[in-house]
Design a protein around this motif. Structure first.
Motif, PDB file in Angstrom:
ATOM      1  N   THR A  37       7.748  -6.981 -10.833  1.00 13.96           N
ATOM      2  CA  THR A  37       7.311  -7.479  -9.750  1.00 13.96           C
ATOM      3  C   THR A  37       6.004  -7.941  -9.831  1.00 13.96           C
ATOM      4  O   THR A  37       5.417  -8.732  -9.485  1.00 13.96           O
ATOM      5  CB  THR A  37       7.700  -6.532  -8.700  1.00 13.96           C
ATOM      6  OG1 THR A  37       8.988  -5.986  -8.756  1.00 13.96           O
ATOM      7  CG2 THR A  37       7.367  -6.913  -7.268  1.00 13.96           C
TER       8      THR A  37
ATOM      9  N   PHE B  10       4.210 -11.505  -9.094  1.00 12.21           N
ATOM     10  CA  PHE B  10       3.145 -11.593  -8.143  1.00 12.21           C
ATOM     11  C   PHE B  10       1.768 -12.168  -8.917  1.00 12.21           C
ATOM     12  O   PHE B  10       0.978 -12.910  -8.180  1.00 12.21           O
ATOM     13  CB  PHE B  10       2.774 -10.619  -7.371  1.00 12.21           C
ATOM     14  CG  PHE B  10       3.887 -10.225  -6.173  1.00 12.21           C
ATOM     15  CD1 PHE B  10       3.441 -11.023  -4.885  1.00 12.21           C
ATOM     16  CD2 PHE B  10       5.200  -9.881  -6.174  1.00 12.21           C
ATOM     17  CE1 PHE B  10       4.372 -10.926  -3.590  1.00 12.21           C
ATOM     18  CE2 PHE B  10       5.818  -9.790  -5.026  1.00 12.21           C
ATOM     19  CZ  PHE B  10       5.412 -10.241  -3.976  1.00 12.21           C
TER      20      PHE B  10
ATOM     21  N   VAL C   5      -1.150  11.091  16.087  1.00 12.06           N
ATOM     22  CA  VAL C   5      -0.289   9.949  16.550  1.00 12.06           C
ATOM     23  C   VAL C   5       1.136  10.259  16.073  1.00 12.06           C
ATOM     24  O   VAL C   5       1.061  11.084  15.019  1.00 12.06           O
ATOM     25  CB  VAL C   5      -0.801   8.802  15.663  1.00 12.06           C
ATOM     26  CG1 VAL C   5       0.160   7.681  16.095  1.00 12.06           C
ATOM     27  CG2 VAL C   5      -2.197   8.428  15.723  1.00 12.06           C
TER      28      VAL C   5
ATOM     29  N   ASP D 183       3.874   8.459  15.566  1.00  8.37           N
ATOM     30  CA  ASP D 183       4.549   7.601  14.686  1.00  8.37           C
ATOM     31  C   ASP D 183       3.614   6.872  13.738  1.00  8.37           C
ATOM     32  O   ASP D 183       2.654   6.133  14.131  1.00  8.37           O
ATOM     33  CB  ASP D 183       5.160   6.381  15.331  1.00  8.37           C
ATOM     34  CG  ASP D 183       6.280   5.651  14.532  1.00  8.37           C
ATOM     35  OD1 ASP D 183       5.878   5.673  13.282  1.00  8.37           O
ATOM     36  OD2 ASP D 183       7.285   5.373  15.183  1.00  8.37           O
TER      37      ASP D 183
ATOM     38  N   ARG E 184       3.911   4.708  11.408  1.00 11.64           N
ATOM     39  CA  ARG E 184       4.366   3.484  10.689  1.00 11.64           C
ATOM     40  C   ARG E 184       3.219   2.359  11.130  1.00 11.64           C
ATOM     41  O   ARG E 184       3.161   1.336  10.348  1.00 11.64           O
ATOM     42  CB  ARG E 184       5.889   3.097  11.022  1.00 11.64           C
ATOM     43  CG  ARG E 184       6.752   3.775  10.202  1.00 11.64           C
ATOM     44  CD  ARG E 184       8.111   3.360  10.294  1.00 11.64           C
ATOM     45  NE  ARG E 184       8.604   4.019  11.884  1.00 11.64           N
ATOM     46  CZ  ARG E 184       9.711   4.063  12.085  1.00 11.64           C
ATOM     47  NH1 ARG E 184      10.913   3.504  11.529  1.00 11.64           N
ATOM     48  NH2 ARG E 184       9.912   4.363  13.406  1.00 11.64           N
ATOM     49  N   GLY E 185       2.959   2.472  12.184  1.00 11.94           N
ATOM     50  CA  GLY E 185       1.979   1.459  12.844  1.00 11.94           C
ATOM     51  C   GLY E 185       0.745   1.519  12.100  1.00 11.94           C
ATOM     52  O   GLY E 185      -0.154   0.705  11.692  1.00 11.94           O
ATOM     53  N   ILE E 186       0.034   2.967  11.873  1.00 11.25           N
ATOM     54  CA  ILE E 186      -0.774   2.987  11.177  1.00 11.25           C
ATOM     55  C   ILE E 186      -0.781   2.630   9.670  1.00 11.25           C
ATOM     56  O   ILE E 186      -1.799   2.087   8.996  1.00 11.25           O
ATOM     57  CB  ILE E 186      -1.239   4.647  11.203  1.00 11.25           C
ATOM     58  CG1 ILE E 186      -1.495   5.101  12.557  1.00 11.25           C
ATOM     59  CG2 ILE E 186      -2.527   4.942  10.348  1.00 11.25           C
ATOM     60  CD1 ILE E 186      -2.502   5.808  12.770  1.00 11.25           C
TER      61      ILE E 186
ATOM     62  N   ALA F  78       0.821   0.335   8.650  1.00 16.25           N
ATOM     63  CA  ALA F  78       0.769  -1.223   8.446  1.00 16.25           C
ATOM     64  C   ALA F  78      -0.498  -1.553   8.648  1.00 16.25           C
ATOM     65  O   ALA F  78      -1.233  -2.442   7.665  1.00 16.25           O
ATOM     66  CB  ALA F  78       1.609  -1.871   9.663  1.00 16.25           C
ATOM     67  N   MET F  79      -1.485  -0.982   9.559  1.00 17.61           N
ATOM     68  CA  MET F  79      -2.856  -1.362   9.504  1.00 17.61           C
ATOM     69  C   MET F  79      -3.717  -0.917   8.428  1.00 17.61           C
ATOM     70  O   MET F  79      -4.446  -1.677   7.912  1.00 17.61           O
ATOM     71  CB  MET F  79      -3.476  -0.785  10.814  1.00 17.61           C
ATOM     72  CG  MET F  79      -3.380  -1.635  12.114  1.00 17.61           C
ATOM     73  SD  MET F  79      -4.104  -1.344  13.428  1.00 17.61           S
ATOM     74  CE  MET F  79      -2.843  -0.023  14.167  1.00 17.61           C
TER      75      MET F  79
ATOM     76  N   ALA G 106      -2.684  -0.747   5.435  1.00 18.81           N
ATOM     77  CA  ALA G 106      -2.354  -1.758   4.278  1.00 18.81           C
ATOM     78  C   ALA G 106      -3.165  -2.927   4.497  1.00 18.81           C
ATOM     79  O   ALA G 106      -3.666  -3.569   3.527  1.00 18.81           O
ATOM     80  CB  ALA G 106      -0.833  -1.985   4.080  1.00 18.81           C
ATOM     81  N   ALA G 107      -3.155  -3.443   5.798  1.00 10.91           N
ATOM     82  CA  ALA G 107      -3.814  -4.746   6.086  1.00 10.91           C
ATOM     83  C   ALA G 107      -5.391  -4.583   5.790  1.00 10.91           C
ATOM     84  O   ALA G 107      -5.882  -5.601   5.071  1.00 10.91           O
ATOM     85  CB  ALA G 107      -3.648  -5.007   7.703  1.00 10.91           C
TER      86      ALA G 107
ATOM     87  N   ASN H  38      -5.802  -4.440   2.084  1.00 14.24           N
ATOM     88  CA  ASN H  38      -5.764  -5.641   1.413  1.00 14.24           C
ATOM     89  C   ASN H  38      -6.956  -6.611   1.308  1.00 14.24           C
ATOM     90  O   ASN H  38      -7.246  -7.261   0.411  1.00 14.24           O
ATOM     91  CB  ASN H  38      -4.484  -6.752   2.063  1.00 14.24           C
ATOM     92  CG  ASN H  38      -3.326  -6.459   1.415  1.00 14.24           C
ATOM     93  OD1 ASN H  38      -3.214  -5.914   0.303  1.00 14.24           O
ATOM     94  ND2 ASN H  38      -2.046  -6.683   2.008  1.00 14.24           N
ATOM     95  N   VAL H  39      -7.503  -6.688   2.676  1.00 14.74           N
ATOM     96  CA  VAL H  39      -8.523  -7.633   2.694  1.00 14.74           C
ATOM     97  C   VAL H  39     -10.051  -6.925   2.343  1.00 14.74           C
ATOM     98  O   VAL H  39     -10.642  -7.760   1.412  1.00 14.74           O
ATOM     99  CB  VAL H  39      -8.782  -8.226   4.181  1.00 14.74           C
ATOM    100  CG1 VAL H  39      -9.912  -8.941   4.538  1.00 14.74           C
ATOM    101  CG2 VAL H  39      -7.766  -8.593   4.728  1.00 14.74           C
TER     102      VAL H  39
ATOM    103  N   LEU I 267      -6.958  -9.232  -2.329  1.00 16.92           N
ATOM    104  CA  LEU I 267      -6.382 -10.791  -2.047  1.00 16.92           C
ATOM    105  C   LEU I 267      -7.330 -11.618  -2.737  1.00 16.92           C
ATOM    106  O   LEU I 267      -6.972 -12.646  -3.382  1.00 16.92           O
ATOM    107  CB  LEU I 267      -6.148 -10.998  -0.450  1.00 16.92           C
ATOM    108  CG  LEU I 267      -5.038 -10.143   0.135  1.00 16.92           C
ATOM    109  CD1 LEU I 267      -4.907 -10.404   1.641  1.00 16.92           C
ATOM    110  CD2 LEU I 267      -3.888 -10.422  -0.532  1.00 16.92           C
ATOM    111  N   ALA I 268      -8.868 -11.381  -2.447  1.00 12.98           N
ATOM    112  CA  ALA I 268      -9.822 -12.270  -3.371  1.00 12.98           C
ATOM    113  C   ALA I 268     -10.914 -11.714  -3.338  1.00 12.98           C
ATOM    114  O   ALA I 268     -11.150 -10.735  -2.693  1.00 12.98           O
ATOM    115  CB  ALA I 268      -9.709 -13.514  -2.218  1.00 12.98           C
TER     116      ALA I 268
END
Lengths: 335, 263, 273
Positions: B28, B32, B172, B174, B176-178, B180-181, B183-184, B187-188, B193-194
């Motif tokens: 994988t 990628f 908090v 749950d 899962r929201g945290i 996701a954020m 990871a976002a 990433n940046v 990513l770049a």
């Protein structure tokens, strides 16, 4: 005997058990070649079950009980052999067969964990296309017989094991199947719950003529419910017949309990041949003997010389012992 | 100390046992890597290939793409939520009673895991990149060695960030929201990513100062000679100190909350 | 998998199950919104980076930022829809591991459709919303004329793409009948396929192009239809009808995967004794 509703001929299931490979290279090789051994879980099993019978299907762990049931329900496709259940080949006609069977796996539920019992049942009604009036009638009956009312609106994950099992039974019977498969229906339940389930099944069979095939480890289930038992060991049937016949076959060993007037001195005495002292508690003496060597009256009269016998009784062999002996015999046969 | 070494060793071995998963993961990462590298090649083609863009030549950017794919698992970029699950299941109450330091316990385990992932996931993925694309080698042995040190420090920075994100479980319900954020942002702002140099100006300056850079970008900069070695490692060291202190403070606050609520 | 009437009735029941379970989830509204928002943010971050790259470079294989945004939107919409539909299918490995797949085989309903509603969640709607947003921005900003024919075909393409991605997730489920460890490799085709579909296919190398066109026809769902939508020439030199094979490719792919599912069911080895 009527036309069998379940029939199996030469039913065999072999599995390919892959050997674990070591190391990174092994993992890669495991992807291409298929090293391993063939394991026969069910070996040439044949039987017929007429409609309306309750049959106990028993055997030690790993003997092939569940594998057989899974082939009869269409979950597994056999390696060879033929099966007909209510006129269908299970794995070929799952959808049609499903309408005619009810299945309860004691260790797993078919209800939805996150939904209340009533909603689970409602969904199953749509799945099985049960007409509204039949559904209402059957639900009312099940609620009554299984006493579902107190927890009908409780989410399934909050139910006790016994409650869940009652819910599962109701779910399996909503579409009025003529055949009911039960895999360990009383496992993990307390005595009261077990009794309740047994009574319900007996009543179901008596009043609606539902054919029941059940596997269990609890031999009390068998004694209460089944006239006929099929015993499987190492994938092969080692007994198929009435429970009483099985007992008769293995009941050569008997026990005679004798109450003497005074405490007899048996420790140093020489007992008649073919008998042995099992135990002694004061005046009460238990003698084991082999039915084929001595008859009970013979033993009784021979024991009379140790003192006056006031009372006596003959013990039937316990079903556990019979089954134990059956397994032992089949083990000797394979060895 | 013995205990923590032992914990790291166990985590290392445990991670090594999932070989099928490792093979699948390398595949994988490889796919990628090839995809993202192709996108950058196409971008550079529009530019006339030889020139550097914001100080990054084509080959440097391609090398970064493969270093990133190789480090992805080592630094567990997208997070891990075991501590949150422990908090929410209540298991943390008994874990805190055990005779070891909770933070160091997880750090040791994470370090063992990271080392295993570096060997079984990172190295093979990087080799794929080296075979399929033109990848730059480090300028000197010193740079290569500093890169390894920088990766080790990146694991610690990443662990502190992940640990703190996990502690959000105290407040908090749950995660899962945290997740996701988290990871976002990673990433940046890490440069996954770049290269951060490609970000528009106010964002670039901020991103360059934040600890996320120390997780992905700094090892790349050390490897490729984008920063002096001491500057890269110093930046990571600074953040390690700040983050360990903050993580412990946050942990103490969380524990107090636990006591107040009675678990 | 049964005849048409059976399938229609199964879908009806599946929708009922889905509705009941969603109603239960709505009780945790804040967590639900948080997930959607998080999902939105993840991909939003990627768009910021894409935009930044276009500030530093002129174009991407001859495509403008607006065109690439359109392609991103199209691919994300398909993927998120496929992911939502196949949400439960992605739990098949767990169902098998825990022995719960058995029950789907003793009910008068397709085991595949039962698996589909084994888990119901709208968390991917964040991604869908963002995909639609990007698709809208892309459509509004590219210099192409939108005709009714194009819009109609776009609907067909989105449904085809949905089916393709759902089928890709199904491959993962099929593999789990034999192996549990290696299914992560399928991510390269699901998530990887969706990512690859967001870029013009011709920028990739021969091998990747072949893989994602002829083995997994992602390129026929996103890139080729976009050539038609955006009135661009085909640098890869396929026949002129290539933009229009999306539905055919989806049907063939789903057919093959469907056969794979049937094969897997026949070779199912239930756990336990």
């Amino acid at each position: 005997m009527t036309e069998p509703i379940i029939s199996a001929r030469g039913l065999t299931k072999t599995f390919w058990r892959r050997s674990q490979r070591k190391g990174m290279l092994g993992a890669m090789r495991g992807l291409v070649d298929r090293g391993g051994t063939e394991v026969t879980a069910v070996d040439d099993v044949s039987f017929d079950i007429p409609a309306g019978e309750i049959v106990g299907y028993i055997g030690p762990n790993g003997a092939g009980k569940s594998t057989t049931i899974k082939m009869l329900t269409g979950i597994l496709v056999p390696s060879s052999g033929e099966v007909s259940v209510a006129g269908h080949t299970p794995w070929e006609e799952r959808r049609q067969l499903a309408q005619k069977i009810g299945v309860v796996f004691g260790q797993r539920t078919q209800l939805w964990w996150d939904l209340p019992l009533s909603e689970s049942l409602e969904l199953l009604r749509f799945m099985y296309k049960v007409p509204e009036r039949r559904f209402k009638h059957n639900l009312a009956e099940a609620t009554d017989l299984l006493d579902l009312a107190p927890f009908l609106e409780t989410p399934v994950r909050q139910l006790s094991l016994g409650q869940r099992m009652r819910g599962d039974l109701a779910a399996a019977l909503l579409h009025e199947p003529p055949i009911l498969y039960l895999d360990e229906p009383t496992i993990g339940l307390d005595l009261v719950a077990k009794t309740r389930i047994r009574e319900f099944l007996a009543e179901l069979n008596r009043s609606s003529g539902v054919t029941i095939l059940l596997t269990t480890h609890d031999l009390a289930d068998i004694e209460r419910l089944c006239k006929r038992i099929v015993v499987i060991d190492h994938g092969r049937i080692v007994h198929d017949g009435e429970l009483e016949r099985l007992k008769a076959r293995f009941s050569s060993k008997r026990q005679l309990t004798l109450d003497f007037d005074v405490v007899p001195d048996l420790a140093s005495a020489v007992l008649p041949t073919g008998t042995a002292l099992f135990d002694q508690e004061g005046p009460r003496v238990r003698i084991a003997f082999d039915r084929h060597e001595r008859s009970a009256p013979e033993v009784l009269s021979l024991m009379g010389r140790f003192g006056t016998i006031r009372d006596m009784s003959i013990d039937e062999p316990a079903i556990e012992d019979v089954i134990q002996e059956l397994y032992a015999e089949s083990a000797r046969a394979t060895a | 100390m013995r205990l923590y070494l032992e914990l790291a060793r166990r985590a290392f071995q445990q991670t090594l046992t999932y070989r099928g998963a490792a093979l699948a993961g390398i595949f994988t990462n490889g796919i990628f890597g090839i995809m993202i590298a192709s996108v950058f090649l196409a971008f550079y083609q529009s530019h006339g290939s030889g020139d550097a863009v914001q100080g990054w030549t084509r080959d440097q950017t391609i090398t970064l793409v493969w270093i990133n794919q190789s480090l992805l698992m080592t630094v567990y970029l997208w997070g891990w939520w075991e501590v949150t699950r422990n908090i929410q299941s209540g298991a943390i109450v008994t874990e805190l009673l055990k005779p070891y330091d909770y933070f160091t316990y997880w750090l040791s385990r994470d370090f063992g895991r990271a080392l295993a992932h570096f060997l079984v996931r990172g190295v093979p993925t990087f080799l794929i990149g080296a075979i399929v694309f033109d990848i730059l080698a480090p300028e000197s042995w010193l740079r290569a060695a500093s890169f390894l040190l920088s990766v080790a420090m990146a694991v610690i920075v990443s662990f502190c960030l992940r640990f703190m994100a996990n502690l959000a479980g105290f407040w908090v319900l749950d995660y899962r929201g945290i997740a996701a954020m988290f990871a976002a942002i990673m990433n940046v702002l890490s440069g996954m990513l770049a290269p951060l140099a490609f970000l528009p100006d106010p964002l670039r300056i901020v991103a360059n100062a934040l600890p996320f850079r120390a997780v992905i970008m700094t090892p790349n900069e050390v490897y490729l000679g984008q920063v002096p070695i001491w500057e890269g490692l110093g930046f990571q060291m600074l953040w390690i100190v700040i983050l360990i202190v903050s993580a412990r403070l946050l942990m103490a606050t969380g524990e107090r909350r636990l006591v107040v609520q009675g678990g | 998998m049964g005849n048409i009437a059976d399938i229609r009735s199964d879908i009806g029941i599946a929708l009922r199950i889905a509705a009941l379970r969603l109603r239960g989830q709505m009780q945790y509204r804040s967590s639900f919104l948080m997930q959607i928002f998080g999902n939105f943010i993840v991909n939003f971050a990627e768009i910021i980076v894409l935009w930044s790259l276009f500030q530093n470079f002129e174009d991407l294989g001859g495509w403008t930022l607006e065109e690439v945004i359109f392609l991103h939107g199209l691919s994300m919409v398909m993927f998120s829809l496929g992911d939502t539909v196949a949400n439960g299918v992605q739990t098949v490995p767990e169902l098998i591991r825990d022995g719960n797949f058995d029950r789907t085989l003793v009910r008068p309903m397709s085991s595949y459709i039962q698996a589909m509603v084994n888990e119901v969640s709208l968390r991917h709607f964040g991604l869908l919303g963002q995909g639609l947003l990007l698709l809208g921005i892309g459509m509004a900003t590219v210099s192409t004329e939108w005709t009714v024919a194009k819009l109609l075909y776009m609907t067909v393409v989105i449904v085809s793409g949905l089916a393709l991605f759902a089928a890709l997730f199904t491959i993962e489920a099929i593999l789990s009948f034999w192996t549990v460890n290696s299914i992560e490799a399928v991510n390269a085709f699901t998530y990887g396929g969706s990512d690859l579909g967001q870029y013009p296919l011709h920028i990739f190398r021969q091998g990747m192009r072949f893989l994602f066109l002829w083995v997994i026809p992602v390129g026929f769902m996103t890139y080729y239809p976009s050539l038609y939508f955006l009135d661009k020439p085909d640098p890869l030199g396929l026949p002129a009808f290539a933009p229009f094979v999306a539905p055919v490719a989806a049907v063939i792919f789903c057919f093959v995967v469907g056969k794979g599912w049937t094969f897997a069911i026949r070779h199912y080895r239930s756990t336990g004794s």
